[in-house]
Design an enzyme around this catalytic site. Structure first.
Site, PDB file in Angstrom:
ATOM      1  N   SER A  39      60.634 102.430  17.352  1.00  0.00           N
ATOM      2  CA  SER A  39      61.547 103.577  17.442  1.00  0.00           C
ATOM      3  C   SER A  39      63.004 103.119  17.377  1.00  0.00           C
ATOM      4  O   SER A  39      63.420 102.593  16.352  1.00  0.00           O
ATOM      5  CB  SER A  39      61.203 104.367  18.717  1.00  0.00           C
ATOM      6  OG  SER A  39      61.880 105.570  18.771  1.00  0.00           O
TER       7      SER A  39
ATOM      8  N   HIS B  82      54.655 110.104  18.072  1.00  0.00           N
ATOM      9  CA  HIS B  82      55.653 109.030  18.200  1.00  0.00           C
ATOM     10  C   HIS B  82      55.121 107.841  19.010  1.00  0.00           C
ATOM     11  O   HIS B  82      55.683 106.765  18.967  1.00  0.00           O
ATOM     12  CB  HIS B  82      56.929 109.601  18.832  1.00  0.00           C
ATOM     13  CG  HIS B  82      58.158 108.800  18.488  1.00  0.00           C
ATOM     14  ND1 HIS B  82      58.644 108.686  17.204  1.00  0.00           N
ATOM     15  CD2 HIS B  82      58.994 108.061  19.262  1.00  0.00           C
ATOM     16  CE1 HIS B  82      59.730 107.918  17.203  1.00  0.00           C
ATOM     17  NE2 HIS B  82      59.951 107.514  18.433  1.00  0.00           N
TER      18      HIS B  82
ATOM     19  N   ASP C  13      54.327 112.903  13.816  1.00  0.00           N
ATOM     20  CA  ASP C  13      55.439 112.525  14.700  1.00  0.00           C
ATOM     21  C   ASP C  13      56.460 113.658  14.714  1.00  0.00           C
ATOM     22  O   ASP C  13      57.003 114.009  13.670  1.00  0.00           O
ATOM     23  CB  ASP C  13      56.071 111.226  14.154  1.00  0.00           C
ATOM     24  CG  ASP C  13      57.092 110.627  15.107  1.00  0.00           C
ATOM     25  OD1 ASP C  13      57.718 111.400  15.860  1.00  0.00           O
ATOM     26  OD2 ASP C  13      57.266 109.401  15.092  1.00  0.00           O
TER      27      ASP C  13
HETATM   28  C1  MLT Z   1      66.750 106.571  17.765  1.00  0.00           C
HETATM   29  O1  MLT Z   1      67.576 107.089  18.456  1.00  0.00           O
HETATM   30  O2  MLT Z   1      66.802 105.412  17.347  1.00  0.00           O
HETATM   31  C2  MLT Z   1      65.598 107.433  17.410  1.00  0.00           C
HETATM   32  O3  MLT Z   1      65.896 108.766  17.704  1.00  0.00           O
HETATM   33  C3  MLT Z   1      64.381 107.030  18.112  1.00  0.00           C
HETATM   34  C4  MLT Z   1      64.548 107.087  19.596  1.00  0.00           C
HETATM   35  O4  MLT Z   1      64.270 108.130  20.195  1.00  0.00           O
HETATM   36  O5  MLT Z   1      64.926 106.104  20.171  1.00  0.00           O
END
Ligand code: MLT
Length: 214
Positions: free
Chosen positions: A107, A196, A165
């Site tokens: 992520s 996710h 997701d």
């Molecule tokens: C990010 O902020 O890199 C993406 O939205 C994934 C997350 O939730 O960290």
């Protein structure tokens, strides 16, 4: 006690001499310990796992965002540079081969990994991107004919994203793969029957991919 290389981090030396180093990059709200168990997917590899330096309501991240999925691109670029410098400093300090560093990020950690590939080509030999998004548009003129971009040739990337997701669409995943390929990377995309969160099938595909790259 770990060395002060600019990031709070965990380092575990390689168990097999000459093995690659996995750069483990956690998701929002994680820390340097989160991804260490995934090091088992590459038996014998060295593990380098930093903690993101940005805090969002107390949750560590690798760069700032303005809202969910809306990144502060200036901050992202700065932080990708800091991460690249950290990897190089860690290689010198811990004496691992800087040409054999493979990122594995989840992520937010996947997004800083791909940003680092685009901005500092050569620092990462490849990467596994779990639940990855497009970090930024690396070449806004990409639609117009430009000379072949080879900045990521020789870089291998595995994207393992979820079919359902809620925060990463199929289109976004495909766009990320295209942008990486356009820069010369060798990209594999795997779709998981998941949202996710990671699933055992993510780990299985990552393990096979790591065996093919080492
Ligand atoms: C990010 O902020 O890199 C993406 O939205 C994934 C997350 O939730 O960290």
């Amino acid at each position: 006690m770990t060395a002060d290389l600019g990031f709070v981090h965990v380092f575990k030396p390689a168990q097999n001499p000459g093995a690659a180093t996995l750069l483990l990059l956690h998701g929002t709200g994680g820390d340097e310990h989160d991804m260490v168990p995934l090091g088992g997917l590459a038996p014998g590899a060295a593990l380098l796992s930093p903690r993101g330096k940005v805090l969002e309501n107390g949750m560590p991240r690798f760069f700032r965002r303005l809202a969910e999925g809306v990144f502060d691109v200036e901050d992202l670029k700065l932080r990708a540079g800091e991460l690249a410098d950290f990897v190089i400093a860690a290689a010198a300090h811990y004496r691992f081969d800087p040409s054999r560093v493979i990122a594995m990020g989840f992520s937010n950690g996947a997004n800083i990994a791909s940003a680092t590939m685009f901005l500092r080509p050569g620092v990462l030999k490849g990467g596994i991107l779990f639940r990855a998004m497009v970090p930024f548009e690396p070449d806004p003129d990409a639609a117009s004919p430009t000379p072949q971009d080879t900045r990521l040739s020789g870089t291998r990337v595995l994207i393992s994203n979820g079919r359902v997701d809620p925060i990463v669409s199929r289109e976004e995943t495909e766009r990320l793969a295209r942008i990486l390929q356009r820069a010369g990377a060798d990209v594999e995309v795997h779709w998981q029957p998941a949202g996710h969160q990671l699933m055992p099938s993510d780990f299985a595909v990552a393990k096979t991919w790591l065996q093919s790259i080492r």
